[in-house]
Design an enzyme around this catalytic site. Sequence first.
Site, PDB file in Angstrom:
ATOM      1  CG  ASP A 173      -2.376   0.505   0.791  1.00 38.21           C
ATOM      2  OD1 ASP A 173      -2.338   2.037   0.126  1.00 38.21           O
ATOM      3  OD2 ASP A 173      -3.234  -0.139   1.132  1.00 38.21           O
ATOM      4  CG  ASP A 227       2.162   3.820  -7.570  1.00 35.55           C
ATOM      5  OD1 ASP A 227       1.208   2.881  -7.845  1.00 35.55           O
ATOM      6  OD2 ASP A 227       2.326   4.892  -7.844  1.00 35.55           O
ATOM      7  CE  LYS A 277     -10.174  -8.030   1.132  1.00 36.85           C
ATOM      8  NZ  LYS A 277     -10.617  -6.348   1.474  1.00 36.85           N
ATOM      9  CG  HIS A 298     -14.475  -0.862  -7.653  1.00 33.45           C
ATOM     10  ND1 HIS A 298     -14.274  -2.042  -6.700  1.00 33.45           N
ATOM     11  CD2 HIS A 298     -14.548   0.302  -7.235  1.00 33.45           C
ATOM     12  CE1 HIS A 298     -14.490  -1.482  -5.618  1.00 33.45           C
ATOM     13  NE2 HIS A 298     -14.656  -0.094  -5.567  1.00 33.45           N
TER      14      HIS A 298
END
Length: 371
Positions: A237, A258, A272, A276
């Site tokens: 992260d 990144d 996960k 989107h």
Amino acid sequence: MADQAHTIEVPTDAELLQAQADLWRHSLYYLTSMGLRCAIKLGIPTAIHRHGGAASVPSLMSKLSLPASKQPFLRRLMRVLVTNGVFAADHGDGGAEVERYRLTPLSRILVDGAVADEHHSQTSFVLAATSRHYLEAALGLDEWFRKDVAPPPPSPFEDVHGAALFDESTPLLDPELDAVVNEGLAAHDNLGIGTILRECRDLFAGLRSLTDCCGGDGTTARAIVKAFPHVKCTVLDLPKVVDKAPKDDVGVTYVAGDLFHTVPPAQAVMLKLVLHHWSDDDCVKILTQCRKAIPSREEGGKVIIIEILVGPSLGPVMFEAQLMMDMLMLVNTRGRQRDERDWRDLFMRAGFSHYKVVKMLGARGVLEVYP
């Protein structure tokens, strides 16, 4: 032809009355959202929980320290939320005066401060989705459609506020919004981890190592290690997220980075509820980095995708929920929710050879993608 353009089929009396009722519902749905926000801000789900799981209006008035003059209005609010499934209501022998309100599965995930396995309160998600900034972005949707700009166009949220969600510009726009959006994102992403681990055990049973991309504070990684101690998990992260992650997680390693540039190598990489938020081109870049991070399919290499899989097969209510989540992406990000054909196209563009839908879990699909 001109006369035809100015004529219209007149509905029957029954159709006209139904159309008017439908118009009321669609025009006023936002009041249900505002009622839900109000219930959360007042703390009604938590108050019912702490009252033993059921409470009358007078009990709620006392528990919430509301002025007595508002009691009739609270009953009207609860009536709407009961009708929409947020709460349930029991009527005693005395009628409406002793009506007691109970939690439903929906309002149970709106209880704050409860300690239970797999309980991830979703209050922040609701507060973000009904925030002034989100609503202002949606109100600007027609103007956004009229603007002719070079691709890729900014989201309506960016267009209205001059800042992007989940970006360094968000806290500059409003620190409180940034906090509630990130809290809501974490709660949304972590809900249902236990279900995934129980229903899709074969996903992890043979793994030696896994990288959880955008894994946040490691909630998912810790759940995987607890259920499958043989899996070595790495959480990738941004530095600002990793800096706040637990330092003593057994079996979990945190890497600041990144995912557009590099993904820590592992037998499997998991995305996960990440893709989107991104455009198709950006998804291809992310998936390409994931493919580089895993071994061949013969060596067990795979990418695990957990995302909404849009389709009508789950029924009209679930399909509507998926489409509303797509509208949320349209208004506030440059991403979108995708159907299986959309996902297949992304996988092929990123150089993968095959994929399969492992299982549908509610609105989400669990997919395995192979190099």
